[in-house]
Design an enzyme around this catalytic site. Structure first.
Site, PDB file in Angstrom:
ATOM      1  N   ASP A  99      42.764  53.642  48.923  1.00 32.88           N
ATOM      2  CA  ASP A  99      43.051  54.508  50.187  1.00 32.88           C
ATOM      3  C   ASP A  99      44.232  53.792  50.904  1.00 32.88           C
ATOM      4  O   ASP A  99      44.500  52.650  51.106  1.00 32.88           O
ATOM      5  CB  ASP A  99      41.664  54.474  51.025  1.00 32.88           C
ATOM      6  CG  ASP A  99      41.815  55.213  51.966  1.00 32.88           C
ATOM      7  OD1 ASP A  99      42.089  56.431  51.981  1.00 32.88           O
ATOM      8  OD2 ASP A  99      41.797  54.798  53.308  1.00 32.88           O
ATOM      9  N   GLU A 109      42.082  40.285  33.885  1.00 26.95           N
ATOM     10  CA  GLU A 109      41.057  39.611  33.581  1.00 26.95           C
ATOM     11  C   GLU A 109      40.027  40.105  32.838  1.00 26.95           C
ATOM     12  O   GLU A 109      39.093  39.346  32.057  1.00 26.95           O
ATOM     13  CB  GLU A 109      40.520  38.463  34.571  1.00 26.95           C
ATOM     14  CG  GLU A 109      41.842  37.711  35.408  1.00 26.95           C
ATOM     15  CD  GLU A 109      41.281  37.102  36.817  1.00 26.95           C
ATOM     16  OE1 GLU A 109      39.969  37.307  36.813  1.00 26.95           O
ATOM     17  OE2 GLU A 109      42.021  36.473  37.197  1.00 26.95           O
TER      18      GLU A 109
END
Length: 557
Positions: free
Chosen positions: A217, A266
Site C-alpha cells: 500500500d 530467500e
C-alpha cells in the site's frame, strides 16, 4: 497474543508454472464485504475460506486480501495497530492459516496487503512515543516536529493530507506529527533503521505463514524529501499523480524494495511484491519493477483511461513500452476498493474522475464494462479483478450520509469521500438475509434488487456477466500464451475500433481482439472464428461481421 502454528502451508500444487505472476489473473477480496462467516454483519476470514471454491471455479490464479490486521478501523484496516495479529472482527491467526492452506489445496495463491507508509495511532510504538513526550527515541520512528510561528502554533510545513486538511496534527505537548492520510495514521520515518528492520521481520512472519506475496500500500510514499520542504502550492491534491512530490515517489524508496526483494528471494515458490504506486508516468512506475525490486506495479494510468479507442491504444502502447526495458509484465486493472466501479464510471460522461456519486446510464455502463473487461483480459500481462465486478455490480451511489464510513467523507476537501459505494457487501443469493452475504445483515446497506445481480441469479445464464467472466477466464487458461508476452500487433480498423493480434505459442493459432468503443455498430471483415464476445456479434456468409456498439470480441485466426 501470537498463536504458534504448525509448518507453513505448502504452495499451490496445481496450475503452477515459472513466473506464474507474469500472466496471472488476481482477484481482490475486500474482507469486510466479501462473505460473513459468523453472522455479525461483517465479512471475515471464515466467510472467505468458505467461498474459495467459487474463486477457483471462476478461474482466477490468486487472491489478494485487503488488510485484516488488528486495527481500530479508522480507515477500514489501513491503520494497522499490530502487523502480526488478525483483527477479531475477521478472526484469528489460525483462521488465516486455514485459509492459506485451503487456497493452496485449491490451486490458488494468496497475496496479502502490507501497509508500510504509516501505522495506526494505536500502534505500540506511537502510543509510547506520545507517552514519553518530546525527546523520546521512539518519536524518531515517526515524523515529529516543532511547529512554526511564535508559539509553534503553525504546522511544520504546508503539506496537505490526501483526505483533506493539513497533513499535521499537534499533540498535547506542543509537537506536531505527520500523517499523509487520516490523523489516526501517522507516517513512519523510513530513514530510521528500526523501521526498516521491523518490516523485514514482518515480511518473514507472513512468508513463514505461507503467503505468496504482498501488495504494498502507498508504495510510492515511504521516503520523504530531506528536510520536509514546503511544496508551495495551494492546489496540492490536483498535483497528485501528475508530478513527483516531496512526500511521494522519492528515489529513496527503491533502496527499501531492493532490501525486501532479498528477503523474498530467500523463500521458494516464487513469492512476489506488487506496488500500489501512483506516479506521474508509466516510465516512473517501471522503476518499481526493475529486476532487483518488485515483480509488479499497478497500472493506474490504464484504470484512469476513458472508454475511447485512441486513448486506450495510447496507454496500452505506452504501458507495454515502459515495462519492456525492465523485463516486467504490464498489469491491467479497471476497478478496486478506492475508485468507482467501472460499470458506473463508464455509465457517466468522461472527465468526472474516479469517484462518482451519480449512477449514470446503467445499461450503457454495464455494456461498456463487459467490453472493457474482455479487452483487458486479451492484453499481455497480469490482470486484477475487484470482487463483484464479475457480477457487473455498479457503485451504490445513493448511500445515506449517516451510514458512510470513508474517513475522507468527513474531512473538508481531500478525496471525494465516496469510496463506500464500491464497498457494499456482495450478493450471493437472490433472496435471504443480506442476499447470502451472511445471516446478520451487512455493515453497509445493500440496495433493493441486489439479489437480481447475485451469483445465484447469474449462474447458468449464458447472457450474464458472471458467465462471461467464467468463459473468458477459461479461454485464457486454455490458450497458453494469451496473457504472456510483452507486445501486441495493432491491426487496421475502422475509426473508434481497436484491433490487435496476439501470436499463439509454438505455432498455435493466433488470436485477434476487436473492441468497438463507439455508440454504433461497425461492419468489417471477420478476422477468424468467433470465440467469445461481450455482446451478440452477427457474422455473415460473406466473411463479414457486425460488431455492436461498445462490444469486444475474441477471434481465433
Amino acid at each position: 497474543m501470537t498463536q504458534h502454528l504448525t509448518a507453513p502451508a505448502a504452495t499451490p500444487t496445481t496450475g503452477t508454472h515459472p513466473g506464474w505472476w507474469r500472466d496471472a489473473v488476481i482477484y481482490q477480496v475486500y474482507p469486510r464485504s466479501f462473505a460473513d462467516g459468523d453472522g455479525d454483519g461483517m465479512g471475515d476470514l471464515a466467510g472467505i475460506r468458505a467461498r474459495l471454491p467459487y474463486l477457483r471455479d471462476l478461474g482466477v490464479d490468486a487472491v489478494w486480501l485487503s488488510p485484516f490486521y488488528a486495527s481500530p478501523q479508522a480507515d477500514a484496516g489501513y491503520d494497522v495497530a499490530d502487523y502480526r495479529a488478525i483483527d477479531p472482527m475477521f478472526g484469528t491467526l489460525l483462521d488465516a492459516d486455514a485459509l492459506i492452506r485451503d487456497a493452496h489445496r485449491l490451486g490458488l495463491r494468496i497475496i496479502v496487503d502490507l501497509v508500510p507508509n504509516h501505522s495506526s495511532d494505536r500502534h505500540e510504538w506511537f502510543r509510547r512515543a506520545l507517552d514519553e513526550g518530546p525527546g523520546s527515541p521512539l518519536r524518531e520512528r515517526y515524523h515529529f516536529r516543532p511547529g512554526k510561528g511564535e508559539h509553534g502554533e503553525l504546522p511544520p510545513n504546508d503539506w496537505e493530507s490526501i483526505f483533506g486538511g493539513p497533513a499535521w496534527t499537534r499533540t498535547a505537548d506542543g509537537e506536531w506529527y505527520l500523517h499523509l492520510f487520516a490523523p489516526e495514521q501517522p507516517d513512519f520515518n523510513w530513514e530510521h533503521p528500526a523501521v526498516r528492520d521491523e518490516f523485514r521481520s514482518i515480511l518473514r512472519f507472513w512468508l513463514d505463514m505461507g503467503v505468496d506475496g504482498f501488495r504494498v500500500d502507498v508504495a510510492h510514499g515511504l521516503v520523504k524529501a530531506e528536510g520536509l520542504p514546503d511544496l508551495g502550492s495551494h492546489d496540492q491534491l490536483k498535483l497528485l499523480g501528475n508530478e513527483v512530490m516531496p512526500f511521494f515517489d522519492q528515489d529513496g524508496v527503491h533502496e527499501v524494495y531492493r532490501s525486501w526483494r532479498t528477503v523474498l528471494d530467500e523463500y521458494g515458490g516464487e513469492r512476489v511484491l506488487v506496488a500500489e504506486a501512483w506516479t506521474p508516468t508509466v516510465e516512473r512506475t517501471a522503476h518499481y519493477v526493475r529486476p532487483d525490486e518488485m515483480h509488479q506495479a499497478f497500472n493506474f494510468q490504464y484504470l484512469s483511461t476513458h472508454w475511447d479507442a485512441g486513448e486506450l491504444r495510447a496507454v496500452i502502447t505506452d504501458s507495454l513500452a515502459a515495462m519492456r526495458p525492465v523485463g516486467a509484465p504490464t498489469t491491467w486493472v479497471l476497478s478496486n476498493h478506492d475508485v468507482t466501479r467501472h460499470a458506473t464510471r463508464f455509465a457517466n460522461p468522461p472527465g468526472l474522475g474516479t469517484q462518482l456519486r451519480e449512477p449514470g446510464d446503467r445499461a450503457l455502463g454495464l455494456r461498456r464494462a463487459r467490453a472493457a473487461t474482455l479487452l483487458m483480459l486479451a492484453l499481455p500481462g497480469s490482470a486484477y479483478l475487484y470482487q463483484g465486478e464479475e457480477l457487473g455490480l455498479p457503485d451504490v451511489t445513493d448511500l445515506p450520509d449517516e451510514v458512510r464510513q470513508d474517513p475522507s467523507f468527513f474531512r473538508a476537501a481531500g478525496q471525494d469521500g465516496y469510496r463506500d459505494g464500491c464497498r457494499v457487501p456482495l450478493p450471493w443469493t437472490v433472496t435471504g438475509p443480506s442476499y447470502g452475504f451472511g445471516d446478520g445483515g451487512s455493515w453497509l446497506p445493500q440496495p433493493a434488487g441486489w439479489g437480481e445481480l447475485s451469483v445465484e441469479a447469474q449462474t447458468g445464464d449464458p447472457g450474464s456477466t458472471l458467465e462471461l467472466y467464467r468463459a473468458a477466464l477459461a479461454l485464457r487458461r486454455e490458450r497458453p500464451g494469451l496473457g504472456a508476452g510483452e507486445a501486441v500487433e495493432w491491426l487496421p480498423a475502422p475509426g473508434g475500433v481497436l484491433a490487435f493480434r496476439r501470436p499463439g505459442p509454438d505455432g498455435a493459432p493466433a488470436f485477434v481482439c476487436t473492441a468497438n468503443t463507439t455508440g454504433a455498430p461497425v461492419r468489417f471483415e471477420a478476422p477468424g472464428r468467433l470465440l467469445l464476445a461481450s455482446d451478440r456479434v452477427r457474422t455473415g456468409v460473406t466473411g463479414t461481421a457486425e460488431l455492436p456498439a461498445d462490444t469486444t470480441a475474441w477471434w481465433a485466426v
